[in-house]
Design an enzyme around this catalytic site. Structure first.
Site, PDB file in Angstrom:
ATOM      1  N   PHE A   1       9.112 -36.084  15.768  1.00  0.00           N
ATOM      2  CA  PHE A   1       9.900 -37.138  15.120  1.00  0.00           C
ATOM      3  C   PHE A   1      11.382 -36.808  15.302  1.00  0.00           C
ATOM      4  CE2 PHE A   1      11.242 -40.187  12.038  1.00  0.00           C
ATOM      5  CZ  PHE A   1      10.158 -40.998  11.738  1.00  0.00           C
TER       6      PHE A   1
ATOM      7  N   ALA B   1       8.062 -33.529  10.447  1.00  0.00           N
ATOM      8  CA  ALA B   1       8.390 -32.365   9.613  1.00  0.00           C
ATOM      9  C   ALA B   1       7.316 -32.111   8.558  1.00  0.00           C
ATOM     10  CB  ALA B   1       9.752 -32.573   8.957  1.00  0.00           C
TER      11      ALA B   1
ATOM     12  N   GLU C   1       4.233 -32.124   8.932  1.00  0.00           N
ATOM     13  CA  GLU C   1       3.152 -31.321   9.525  1.00  0.00           C
ATOM     14  C   GLU C   1       3.576 -29.888   9.857  1.00  0.00           C
ATOM     15  OE1 GLU C   1       3.647 -34.602  10.498  1.00  0.00           O
ATOM     16  OE2 GLU C   1       1.818 -35.333   9.531  1.00  0.00           O
TER      17      GLU C   1
ATOM     18  N   VAL D   1      14.972 -34.374   9.577  1.00  0.00           N
ATOM     19  CA  VAL D   1      14.667 -35.464   8.650  1.00  0.00           C
ATOM     20  C   VAL D   1      15.982 -36.172   8.323  1.00  0.00           C
ATOM     21  CG1 VAL D   1      13.362 -36.123   6.601  1.00  0.00           C
ATOM     22  CG2 VAL D   1      12.912 -33.911   7.677  1.00  0.00           C
TER      23      VAL D   1
ATOM     24  N   HIS E   1      11.343 -41.745   0.983  1.00  0.00           N
ATOM     25  CA  HIS E   1      10.530 -41.028   1.970  1.00  0.00           C
ATOM     26  C   HIS E   1      11.191 -39.719   2.403  1.00  0.00           C
ATOM     27  CE1 HIS E   1       7.095 -41.169   4.624  1.00  0.00           C
ATOM     28  NE2 HIS E   1       7.847 -40.842   5.656  1.00  0.00           N
TER      29      HIS E   1
ATOM     30  N   PHE F   1      13.849 -21.418   8.924  1.00  0.00           N
ATOM     31  CA  PHE F   1      13.937 -22.846   8.599  1.00  0.00           C
ATOM     32  C   PHE F   1      14.977 -23.529   9.494  1.00  0.00           C
ATOM     33  CE2 PHE F   1      15.318 -26.324   5.624  1.00  0.00           C
ATOM     34  CZ  PHE F   1      14.089 -26.957   5.523  1.00  0.00           C
TER      35      PHE F   1
ATOM     36  N   ARG G   1      24.722 -31.096  14.720  1.00  0.00           N
ATOM     37  CA  ARG G   1      24.116 -29.790  14.421  1.00  0.00           C
ATOM     38  C   ARG G   1      23.052 -29.363  15.428  1.00  0.00           C
ATOM     39  NH1 ARG G   1      26.321 -32.221  10.507  1.00  0.00           N
ATOM     40  NH2 ARG G   1      27.206 -31.134   8.699  1.00  0.00           N
TER      41      ARG G   1
HETATM   42  N1  INI Z   1       9.332 -36.990   9.990  1.00  0.00           N
HETATM   43  C1  INI Z   1      10.398 -36.288  10.399  1.00  0.00           C
HETATM   44  O1  INI Z   1      10.252 -35.206  10.984  1.00  0.00           O
HETATM   45  N2  INI Z   1      11.653 -36.774  10.178  1.00  0.00           N
HETATM   46  C2  INI Z   1      11.876 -37.941   9.541  1.00  0.00           C
HETATM   47  O2  INI Z   1      13.067 -38.339   9.379  1.00  0.00           O
HETATM   48  C3  INI Z   1      10.756 -38.694   9.099  1.00  0.00           C
HETATM   49  N3  INI Z   1      10.958 -39.964   8.423  1.00  0.00           N
HETATM   50  O3  INI Z   1      12.080 -40.323   8.126  1.00  0.00           O
HETATM   51  O4  INI Z   1       9.990 -40.696   8.153  1.00  0.00           O
HETATM   52  C4  INI Z   1       9.459 -38.193   9.349  1.00  0.00           C
HETATM   53  N4  INI Z   1       8.351 -38.860   8.957  1.00  0.00           N
HETATM   54  C5  INI Z   1       7.045 -38.546   9.474  1.00  0.00           C
HETATM   55  C6  INI Z   1       6.356 -37.441   8.709  1.00  0.00           C
HETATM   56  O5  INI Z   1       6.929 -36.184   8.987  1.00  0.00           O
HETATM   57  C7  INI Z   1       4.860 -37.353   9.086  1.00  0.00           C
HETATM   58  O6  INI Z   1       4.747 -37.054  10.452  1.00  0.00           O
HETATM   59  C8  INI Z   1       4.102 -38.643   8.778  1.00  0.00           C
HETATM   60  O7  INI Z   1       4.281 -39.022   7.436  1.00  0.00           O
HETATM   61  C9  INI Z   1       2.573 -38.456   9.036  1.00  0.00           C
HETATM   62  O8  INI Z   1       2.028 -37.431   8.215  1.00  0.00           O
END
Ligand code: INI
Length: 154
Positions: free
Chosen positions: A22, A56, A58, A81, A88, A113, A127
């Protein structure tokens, strides 16, 4: 007085790089920074294990599996994120931080981290290899120092 501290010599150490897909525009440069850091500090490329996960959320689970595998001496968790209009962000960022923190606290091996939590894509790009450095590199350096410390610490 006896002082215990890790060195930044990666020879003979093995690392896991667990990276979220993501926001890959950000997480791939974090992975490149982390890899570059470890290799420049003497880690053999063959001793790097890259694990990709969807987001994130997972990261903690995959880091825990990798820690249990015995394949690595330290783990770098990498993700990004970005705050949106809903709660969320707090749920995903909170779970990533709490899960990785809990795993790191067991002390079996260090889990650093390298998860950016930002208000905008611009802050994240800053960053991940532009004007605010590369937090992937920094997280890798911390994992390296801690893995070196744990190799010595009784
Ligand atoms: N996952 C991220 O790594 N960053 C994000 O900004 C994010 N947003 O904003 O939704 C995000 N969502 C997915 C989440 O990590 C899971 O993969 C998903 O919910 C399935 O379990």
């Amino acid at each position: 007085m006896k002082t215990w501290e890790g060195m930044l010599d990666g020879s003979g150490l093995r690392f896991g790089l667990v990276v979220a897909r993501f926001n890959e525009l950000v997480t791939e440069p974090l992975l490149n920074g982390a890899t570059d850091c470890l290799v420049r500090h003497g880690v053999d490329r063959d001793d790097l294990h890259v694990v990709r996960v969807p987001g994130a959320w997972e990261l903690p689970g995959a880091c825990a599996r990798l820690a249990d595998s015995g394949l690595v001496d330290g783990i770098v968790a990498l993700g990004c994120v970005i705050r949106g209009a809903t709660p969320h962000f707090d749920l995903v960022a909170g779970e990533a931080a709490a899960g990785i923190g809990a795993l790191n606290r067991t002390g079996r091996l260090p889990v650093s981290f390298g998860v950016l939590t930002t208000d905008s894509l611009e802050q994240a790009l800053e960053r991940s290899g532009s004007k605010a450095g590369n937090k992937g590199w920094e997280a890798a350096e911390a994992a390296l120092e801690m893995a070196s410390l744990y190799r010595e610490l009784p």
